[in-house]
Enzyme design. Structure first.
Site, PDB file in Angstrom:
ATOM      1  N   LYS A  23       0.843  -1.204   0.000  1.00 50.94           N
ATOM      2  CA  LYS A  23       0.000   0.000   0.000  1.00 50.94           C
ATOM      3  C   LYS A  23       0.875   1.249   0.000  1.00 50.94           C
ATOM      4  CE  LYS A  23      -1.778   1.471   4.034  1.00 50.94           C
ATOM      5  NZ  LYS A  23      -1.402   2.868   4.334  1.00 50.94           N
ATOM      6  N   ASN A  24       1.885   1.278   0.882  1.00 45.74           N
ATOM      7  CA  ASN A  24       2.654   2.513   1.053  1.00 45.74           C
ATOM      8  C   ASN A  24       3.680   2.756  -0.038  1.00 45.74           C
ATOM      9  OD1 ASN A  24       1.090   2.955   3.242  1.00 45.74           O
ATOM     10  ND2 ASN A  24       2.607   2.340   4.760  1.00 45.74           N
ATOM     11  N   ARG A  95      -4.247  10.759   4.418  1.00 46.43           N
ATOM     12  CA  ARG A  95      -3.031  11.539   4.685  1.00 46.43           C
ATOM     13  C   ARG A  95      -2.089  11.487   3.490  1.00 46.43           C
ATOM     14  NH1 ARG A  95       0.366  13.736   8.482  1.00 46.43           N
ATOM     15  NH2 ARG A  95       2.579  13.444   8.068  1.00 46.43           N
ATOM     16  N   CYS A 119      -5.625   8.450   9.292  1.00 50.90           N
ATOM     17  CA  CYS A 119      -5.713   7.886  10.646  1.00 50.90           C
ATOM     18  C   CYS A 119      -5.397   8.991  11.663  1.00 50.90           C
ATOM     19  CB  CYS A 119      -4.656   6.805  10.846  1.00 50.90           C
ATOM     20  SG  CYS A 119      -4.776   5.462   9.711  1.00 50.90           S
ATOM     21  N   ARG A 124       0.859  14.499  13.667  1.00 51.11           N
ATOM     22  CA  ARG A 124       1.387  14.244  12.315  1.00 51.11           C
ATOM     23  C   ARG A 124       1.481  15.526  11.479  1.00 51.11           C
ATOM     24  NH1 ARG A 124      -1.395   9.005   9.991  1.00 51.11           N
ATOM     25  NH2 ARG A 124       0.554   8.889   8.824  1.00 51.11           N
ATOM     26  N   PRO A 125       2.227  16.520  11.970  1.00 48.59           N
ATOM     27  CA  PRO A 125       2.359  17.776  11.220  1.00 48.59           C
ATOM     28  C   PRO A 125       3.182  17.551   9.945  1.00 48.59           C
ATOM     29  CG  PRO A 125       3.928  17.720  13.001  1.00 48.59           C
ATOM     30  CD  PRO A 125       3.131  16.459  13.102  1.00 48.59           C
ATOM     31  N   ASP A 127       5.809  19.821   9.242  1.00 47.47           N
ATOM     32  CA  ASP A 127       6.870  20.838   9.341  1.00 47.47           C
ATOM     33  C   ASP A 127       8.138  20.433   8.582  1.00 47.47           C
ATOM     34  OD1 ASP A 127       6.859  18.837  11.395  1.00 47.47           O
ATOM     35  OD2 ASP A 127       8.545  19.868  12.332  1.00 47.47           O
ATOM     36  N   LEU A 128       8.451  19.123   8.571  1.00 47.73           N
ATOM     37  CA  LEU A 128       9.679  18.696   7.879  1.00 47.73           C
ATOM     38  C   LEU A 128       9.500  18.773   6.361  1.00 47.73           C
ATOM     39  CD1 LEU A 128      10.564  15.631  10.142  1.00 47.73           C
ATOM     40  CD2 LEU A 128      11.458  17.961  10.274  1.00 47.73           C
ATOM     41  N   ASP A 307       4.000   0.275  12.373  1.00 49.39           N
ATOM     42  CA  ASP A 307       2.753  -0.260  11.818  1.00 49.39           C
ATOM     43  C   ASP A 307       2.458  -1.669  12.334  1.00 49.39           C
ATOM     44  OD1 ASP A 307       3.055   1.284   8.531  1.00 49.39           O
ATOM     45  OD2 ASP A 307       2.485   2.048  10.485  1.00 49.39           O
ATOM     46  N   VAL A 329       7.556   6.285  17.450  1.00 47.02           N
ATOM     47  CA  VAL A 329       7.390   6.995  16.180  1.00 47.02           C
ATOM     48  C   VAL A 329       6.189   7.928  16.193  1.00 47.02           C
ATOM     49  CG1 VAL A 329       7.010   6.697  13.693  1.00 47.02           C
ATOM     50  CG2 VAL A 329       8.559   5.153  14.919  1.00 47.02           C
ATOM     51  N   ARG A 399      -9.231  -0.221   4.108  1.00 44.75           N
ATOM     52  CA  ARG A 399      -8.398   0.838   3.521  1.00 44.75           C
ATOM     53  C   ARG A 399      -7.041   0.289   3.126  1.00 44.75           C
ATOM     54  NH1 ARG A 399      -7.231   5.469   7.379  1.00 44.75           N
ATOM     55  NH2 ARG A 399      -5.665   5.751   5.764  1.00 44.75           N
TER      56      ARG A 399
END
Ligand code: EPZ
Length: 416
Positions: A23-24, A95, A119, A124-125, A127-128, A307, A329, A399
């Site tokens: 998926k990822n 996301r 999710c 989960r900003p 900024d990076l 995960d 994480v 999902r």
């Protein structure tokens, strides 16, 4: 799509299961394909809600995407005039829609993406991501939960990531692939999906070196030519069925995997007493006599994957002794604990640590899936529990897991 899953416990999983594409990897390659000129064909993309949403977004943005007869995914961005804004409603669901930031900036120097939904496993900003695209020359405004990015003058840059963020690494590799000059990403994420992205981009003529290590060097090119590419198998889906064998007292051969991607999972699973063997068909997992307690700390790859954390909680809830799991994480990824405790587990949370006092067995209950991996962990717990479990909001599970009900039924689970 049915809302609830009903599982009758006590039936060990036995047999073989073919693992789908990752998926990822699929999600980021779908985004990256808009940077190529011509029609991209992606093989082995799992047909799940998340990839369907990404395909729908592509079509809304003017890139025609469709699933072909042979199950592959065709993506053909327009020569000109592709929208540079992700559809707001759809991007709230996923996301990974934030991966269009790097792909759009790489393709056409402008992007409007929503700050992510998906999710709710912590703030989960981004900024990076923002720090990185700014270093490459983008102007960024953040208003009403959206990132507005313009990049007319772009140039290669050296970027240090305070945390090896998977998404930030992917966005920066995509943008710099078409940014003039040399870019260097330090403290980059090393996940196999990053390597798959780099291999995909390089197959289109990009110059990405060092993916899979913590320093990635990218020399920008002017054009990327579309082609055909097959994505890697899903290491988390594989881990899910491997733990399914261990928790249900069964024996499962997971086929179509890349064993090296599974080493962190194999090592921990063996410590719990399961018998795990790499064969040339795949990885064979046989439940041990009993489940031993283990201590786990989740870390970026090649550490133990976050995960897999919820899935290990399910297994360790019936271990002998007390296990300790530290989530390093995400800052809010223990929502499943309340649900497992409703099934008789004895887990308590202290900050980022879960203390799991093993019990003899779990019993069926009505529980709710709070996110994708928590939902999958409830499925595993239900397989091991005595009696019937009803999992509400099961949509989360669909999902990320292609044909999960059929695959589990094929292994002997009583699920509907
Ligand atoms: C990817 O999410 C995966 N999703 C996640 O899988 C996975 O859990 C995660 O990587 C870690 O491996 C996809 O690939 C689509 P991160 P991502 O950026 O990229 C913080 C699943 O179940 N962070 O590596 O969003 C962030 O808050 C999903 O398949 C910042 O602080 O993860 C988090 O605590 C769940 N600032 C940590 O880094 C940033 O700018 C890891 O996030 C970005 C991230």
């Amino acid at each position: 799509m049915q809302k609830n899953l009903v599982i009758e416990g006590g039936h060990p999983l036995r047999g073989k299961v073919k693992i789908s594409g990752a998926k990822n990897a699929g999600l980021v390659l779908i985004a990256a394909s808009i940077m190529a000129e011509g029609e991209t064909i992606l093989d082995n993309v799992p047909r799940i809600c998340d990839t369907e949403v990404m395909v729908e977004m592509l079509n809304e943005m003017g890139a025609s995407a469709h699933w072909r007869e042979d199950g592959s995914l065709s993506i053909h961005p327009p020569q000109h005039g592709m929208k540079h804004r992700t559809p707001l409603e759809l991007s709230k669901k996923l996301r990974a829609s934030n991966l269009f930031l790097g792909a759009l900036l790489g393709r056409q120097g402008q992007a409007i993406v929503a700050l992510p939904g998906g999710c709710d496993i912590g703030s989960r900003p981004m900024d990076l991501h923002v720090k990185g695209v700014r270093a490459l020359g983008a102007d960024i405004q953040i208003e009403q939960g959206c990132i507005y990015a313009q990049a007319q003058e772009t140039y290669g840059a050296r970027i240090y990531l305070d945390f090896p963020s998977v998404g930030a690494t992917e966005n920066l590799i995509m943008m710099s692939a078409k940014t003039p000059g040399m870019s260097i990403i330090e403290n980059a994420a090393k996940e196999p999906e990053i390597v798959d992205l780099a291999n995909f981009l390089n197959s289109m003529g990009a110059k990405v070196r060092g993916a899979g290590t913590d320093v990635v060097k990218i020399e920008g090119v002017a054009q990327l030519k579309a082609g055909r590419y097959s994505i890697i198998p899903d290491r988390i889906e594989a881990g899910t069925y491997m733990i399914g064998a261990a928790v249900s007292g069964g024996e499962v051969l997971v086929e179509n995997v890349i064993p090296t991607h599974l080493h962190p999972i194999i090592a921990k699973l063996q410590e719990t007493g399961a018998l795990v063997e790499e064969t040339d068909q795949g990885v064979l997992v046989k439940a041990g006599e009993r489940v031993h307690k283990v201590d786990i700390r989740t870390l970026p790859y090649p550490g133990f994957p976050t995960d897999m954390q919820s899935l290990m909680l399910a297994l360790l809830s019936i271990a002998e002794g007390t296990s300790v799991i530290v989530e390093n994480v995400f800052e809010n990824r223990f929502q499943i604990v309340d649900e497992l405790n409703r099934m008789g587990a004895k887990i308590r949370i202290e900050g980022q640590t879960a203390i799991v006092e093993g019990v003899a067995s779990l019993y069926g209950a009505t529980v709710r899936a709070t996110d994708l991996r928590a939902g999958a962990a409830l499925v595993l717990a239900a397989l091991a529990a005595r009696g019937e479990t009803v999992i509400e909001d099961a949509i989360h599970i669909f999902r990320g897991y292609e044909n999960i009900t059929e695959k589990l039924r094929g292994l002997g689970a009583h699920i509907k």
